[in-house]
Scaffold this motif. Structure first.
Motif, PDB file in Angstrom:
ATOM      1  N   UNK A  83     -24.693  11.799 -56.177  1.00  0.00           N
ATOM      2  CA  UNK A  83     -23.519  12.632 -55.920  1.00  0.00           C
ATOM      3  C   UNK A  83     -22.905  13.128 -57.220  1.00  0.00           C
ATOM      4  N   UNK A  84     -22.412  14.346 -57.222  1.00  0.00           N
ATOM      5  CA  UNK A  84     -21.551  14.836 -58.288  1.00  0.00           C
ATOM      6  C   UNK A  84     -20.136  14.400 -57.943  1.00  0.00           C
ATOM      7  N   UNK A  85     -19.421  13.840 -58.901  1.00  0.00           N
ATOM      8  CA  UNK A  85     -18.047  13.373 -58.679  1.00  0.00           C
ATOM      9  C   UNK A  85     -17.147  13.896 -59.793  1.00  0.00           C
ATOM     10  N   UNK A  86     -15.873  14.005 -59.506  1.00  0.00           N
ATOM     11  CA  UNK A  86     -14.932  14.505 -60.507  1.00  0.00           C
ATOM     12  C   UNK A  86     -14.706  13.481 -61.611  1.00  0.00           C
ATOM     13  N   UNK A  87     -14.432  12.248 -61.225  1.00  0.00           N
ATOM     14  CA  UNK A  87     -14.069  11.200 -62.178  1.00  0.00           C
ATOM     15  C   UNK A  87     -15.019  10.023 -61.976  1.00  0.00           C
ATOM     16  N   UNK A  88     -15.956   9.838 -62.897  1.00  0.00           N
ATOM     17  CA  UNK A  88     -16.984   8.815 -62.744  1.00  0.00           C
ATOM     18  C   UNK A  88     -16.378   7.428 -62.585  1.00  0.00           C
ATOM     19  N   UNK A  89     -15.416   7.055 -63.400  1.00  0.00           N
ATOM     20  CA  UNK A  89     -14.847   5.704 -63.340  1.00  0.00           C
ATOM     21  C   UNK A  89     -14.120   5.462 -62.017  1.00  0.00           C
ATOM     22  N   UNK A 122     -15.885  21.899 -51.877  1.00  0.00           N
ATOM     23  CA  UNK A 122     -16.713  22.731 -51.019  1.00  0.00           C
ATOM     24  C   UNK A 122     -16.081  22.703 -49.634  1.00  0.00           C
ATOM     25  N   UNK A 123     -15.909  23.846 -48.996  1.00  0.00           N
ATOM     26  CA  UNK A 123     -15.281  23.848 -47.667  1.00  0.00           C
ATOM     27  C   UNK A 123     -16.106  23.036 -46.662  1.00  0.00           C
ATOM     28  N   UNK A 124     -15.418  22.295 -45.809  1.00  0.00           N
ATOM     29  CA  UNK A 124     -16.100  21.527 -44.763  1.00  0.00           C
ATOM     30  C   UNK A 124     -16.895  22.488 -43.899  1.00  0.00           C
ATOM     31  N   UNK A 125     -18.123  22.124 -43.620  1.00  0.00           N
ATOM     32  CA  UNK A 125     -18.985  22.968 -42.801  1.00  0.00           C
ATOM     33  C   UNK A 125     -19.786  23.979 -43.609  1.00  0.00           C
ATOM     34  N   UNK A 126     -19.582  24.018 -44.938  1.00  0.00           N
ATOM     35  CA  UNK A 126     -20.369  24.923 -45.776  1.00  0.00           C
ATOM     36  C   UNK A 126     -21.779  24.366 -45.929  1.00  0.00           C
ATOM     37  N   UNK A 127     -22.702  25.208 -46.298  1.00  0.00           N
ATOM     38  CA  UNK A 127     -24.076  24.792 -46.518  1.00  0.00           C
ATOM     39  C   UNK A 127     -24.108  23.678 -47.562  1.00  0.00           C
ATOM     40  N   UNK A 167     -21.222   3.694 -35.301  1.00  0.00           N
ATOM     41  CA  UNK A 167     -20.873   4.200 -36.625  1.00  0.00           C
ATOM     42  C   UNK A 167     -19.382   4.260 -36.891  1.00  0.00           C
ATOM     43  N   UNK A 168     -19.038   4.052 -38.165  1.00  0.00           N
ATOM     44  CA  UNK A 168     -17.707   4.378 -38.677  1.00  0.00           C
ATOM     45  C   UNK A 168     -17.913   5.383 -39.808  1.00  0.00           C
ATOM     46  N   UNK A 169     -16.906   6.221 -40.022  1.00  0.00           N
ATOM     47  CA  UNK A 169     -17.009   7.298 -41.003  1.00  0.00           C
ATOM     48  C   UNK A 169     -15.874   7.187 -42.007  1.00  0.00           C
ATOM     49  N   UNK A 170     -16.158   7.629 -43.225  1.00  0.00           N
ATOM     50  CA  UNK A 170     -15.165   7.556 -44.292  1.00  0.00           C
ATOM     51  C   UNK A 170     -15.450   8.650 -45.316  1.00  0.00           C
ATOM     52  N   UNK A 171     -14.550   8.758 -46.278  1.00  0.00           N
ATOM     53  CA  UNK A 171     -14.720   9.718 -47.376  1.00  0.00           C
ATOM     54  C   UNK A 171     -14.352   9.033 -48.679  1.00  0.00           C
ATOM     55  N   UNK A 172     -15.121   9.338 -49.729  1.00  0.00           N
ATOM     56  CA  UNK A 172     -14.828   8.779 -51.052  1.00  0.00           C
ATOM     57  C   UNK A 172     -13.695   9.577 -51.702  1.00  0.00           C
ATOM     58  N   UNK A 173     -13.258   9.217 -52.904  1.00  0.00           N
ATOM     59  CA  UNK A 173     -12.115   9.911 -53.520  1.00  0.00           C
ATOM     60  C   UNK A 173     -12.318  11.403 -53.754  1.00  0.00           C
ATOM     61  N   UNK A 174     -13.575  11.868 -53.781  1.00  0.00           N
ATOM     62  CA  UNK A 174     -13.844  13.297 -53.950  1.00  0.00           C
ATOM     63  C   UNK A 174     -14.042  14.011 -52.624  1.00  0.00           C
ATOM     64  N   UNK A 175     -13.902  13.291 -51.523  1.00  0.00           N
ATOM     65  CA  UNK A 175     -14.082  13.894 -50.212  1.00  0.00           C
ATOM     66  C   UNK A 175     -15.518  13.881 -49.727  1.00  0.00           C
ATOM     67  N   UNK A 176     -16.434  13.237 -50.475  1.00  0.00           N
ATOM     68  CA  UNK A 176     -17.814  13.097 -49.997  1.00  0.00           C
ATOM     69  C   UNK A 176     -17.796  12.179 -48.781  1.00  0.00           C
ATOM     70  N   UNK A 177     -18.293  12.686 -47.671  1.00  0.00           N
ATOM     71  CA  UNK A 177     -18.268  11.913 -46.436  1.00  0.00           C
ATOM     72  C   UNK A 177     -19.463  10.975 -46.361  1.00  0.00           C
ATOM     73  N   UNK A 178     -19.251   9.834 -45.733  1.00  0.00           N
ATOM     74  CA  UNK A 178     -20.350   8.915 -45.477  1.00  0.00           C
ATOM     75  C   UNK A 178     -20.111   8.174 -44.181  1.00  0.00           C
ATOM     76  N   UNK A 179     -21.200   7.651 -43.673  1.00  0.00           N
ATOM     77  CA  UNK A 179     -21.220   6.891 -42.427  1.00  0.00           C
ATOM     78  C   UNK A 179     -21.698   5.485 -42.759  1.00  0.00           C
ATOM     79  N   UNK A 180     -21.133   4.499 -42.097  1.00  0.00           N
ATOM     80  CA  UNK A 180     -21.683   3.149 -42.114  1.00  0.00           C
ATOM     81  C   UNK A 180     -22.094   2.891 -40.675  1.00  0.00           C
ATOM     82  N   UNK A 181     -23.378   2.540 -40.493  1.00  0.00           N
ATOM     83  CA  UNK A 181     -23.903   2.455 -39.135  1.00  0.00           C
ATOM     84  C   UNK A 181     -24.718   1.190 -38.915  1.00  0.00           C
TER      85      UNK A 181
END
Length: 171
Positions: A13-19, A67-72, A111-125
């Motif tokens: 993933x590309x993230x804004x703030x690595x730390x 990136x807008x939600x739903x964008x490619x 499944x449960x869903x979440x987002x990291x501090x940059x808004x990258x979505x992920x699922x735990x399943x």
């Protein structure tokens, strides 16, 4: 001829703030940093139960417009847990981190869903035992998750080992 891949090995993933992202993924998944590449402002993390070199790579690129939600592009990553009890613990952890965004049942998976501090979505399943997929073998409904009811039936049932189903054995 197709590529004979056996599974997705890792995500980057590309993230804004690595730390900040390292702190989040360490708190959420107890991931450990296994390597850093300062020239690329990158770090590579491993899950505690993984036998992989790294499961997640993070590259710090600085603040950028989201990136807008739903964008490619990538929608989300999915992290599998071994038991439904693990999924319940994940839901609590993600809620405590302020990252939980939703939950659902997809028939063969819960499944449960979440987002990291940059808004990258992920699922735990968690996946039902293969022999229990039944009508869900070739479907993936989106239904309300009844975790309490599912725990009554599936608590303690381990299924992550089923990922190796059909893998070649030595010999």
């Amino acid at each position: 001829m197709s590529v004979p891949a056996v599974r997705l090995n890792h995500a980057v993933l590309f993230v804004a703030d690595l730390e900040r992202s390292l702190a989040f993924y360490s708190a959420a998944f107890d991931m450990q940093v296994v390597a850093r590449e300062p020239r690329a402002n990158a770090a590579f993390l491993r899950l505690p139960l993984s036998g992989n070199h790294h499961d997640l790579g993070l590259f710090g690129v600085g603040t950028q417009p989201p990136r807008p939600r739903g964008a490619i592009g990538l929608y989300h990553l999915a992290w599998q847990v071994d038991t439904l009890d693990d999924l319940d613990r994940a839901r609590v952890t993600l809620a405590e981190l302020g990252a939980l965004t939703g939950e659902s049942s997809h028939g063969a998976t819960k499944s449960v869903y979440a987002a990291d501090p940059d808004g990258n979505e992920f699922e735990v399943m968690w996946m039902l035992p293969r022999e229990e997929w039944g009508a869900f073998e070739n479907s993936a409904p989106i239904e309300r998750l009844d975790l309490a009811g599912d725990l009554d039936r599936w608590s303690g049932v381990r299924t992550a080992h089923e990922l190796d189903r059909g893998a070649p054995t030595g010999g």
